[in-house]
Motif scaffolding. Structure first.
Motif, PDB file in Angstrom:
ATOM      1  N   LEU A 189       0.933  -1.273   0.007  1.00 54.09           N
ATOM      2  CA  LEU A 189      -0.041   0.118  -0.045  1.00 54.09           C
ATOM      3  C   LEU A 189       0.766   1.312  -0.046  1.00 54.09           C
ATOM      4  O   LEU A 189       0.477   2.350  -0.114  1.00 54.09           O
TER       5      LEU A 189
ATOM      6  N   SER B  85      -5.070  -6.300   1.682  1.00 56.16           N
ATOM      7  CA  SER B  85      -4.747  -5.060   1.002  1.00 56.16           C
ATOM      8  C   SER B  85      -6.055  -4.697   0.336  1.00 56.16           C
ATOM      9  O   SER B  85      -6.548  -3.491   0.579  1.00 56.16           O
ATOM     10  N   TRP B  86      -6.921  -5.640  -0.301  1.00 57.73           N
ATOM     11  CA  TRP B  86      -8.048  -5.403  -1.064  1.00 57.73           C
ATOM     12  C   TRP B  86      -9.055  -4.857   0.010  1.00 57.73           C
ATOM     13  O   TRP B  86      -9.857  -4.032   0.132  1.00 57.73           O
TER      14      TRP B  86
ATOM     15  N   GLN C  68      -8.403  -1.499   0.914  1.00 56.25           N
ATOM     16  CA  GLN C  68      -8.782  -0.313   0.017  1.00 56.25           C
ATOM     17  C   GLN C  68     -10.097  -0.292  -0.368  1.00 56.25           C
ATOM     18  O   GLN C  68     -10.676   0.621  -0.847  1.00 56.25           O
ATOM     19  N   SER C  69     -10.905  -1.390  -0.161  1.00 54.03           N
ATOM     20  CA  SER C  69     -12.357  -1.240  -0.509  1.00 54.03           C
ATOM     21  C   SER C  69     -13.268  -1.197   0.854  1.00 54.03           C
ATOM     22  O   SER C  69     -14.487  -1.758   0.802  1.00 54.03           O
TER      23      SER C  69
END
Length: 92
Positions: A14, A60-61, A64-65
């Motif tokens: 990130l 990470s997803w 970020q979401s």
């Protein structure tokens, strides 16, 4: 799975260099590992790079979401399904 290593790699992915978000990111990482082990039945191997990188990519997803309502990306879905299949196939 060593959550400290996962956290470190998530931060690298990130581009986060400070420790300001560590508490939040650590909670996400721990949640991802617990979900994979307890809910999905995957036996995570710390020495398996594909397991490590899936945890990194999934966490990470998730980070970020966090404000979106979209579904999990197909590449993560495919990798998750493969991990579940391999994990179920390796149990006696």
């Amino acid at each position: 799975m060593d959550t400290a290593i996962v956290l470190s790699l998530v931060k690298e992915r990130l581009g986060i260099r400070s420790n300001v978000r560590d508490t939040y990111l650590s909670a996400i990482v721990q949640g991802v590992v617990k979900e994979l082990e307890d809910e999905k039945g995957i036996v995570l191997q710390a020495a398996d790079a594909s397991h490590l990188m899936f945890c990194v990519d999934y966490a990470s997803w998730r980070y970020q979401s966090r404000d979106s309502t979209g579904a999990m990306p197909r590449h993560l879905q495919f990798r998750l399904h493969n991990l579940i299949i391999h994990s179920c196939g390796s149990t006696p």
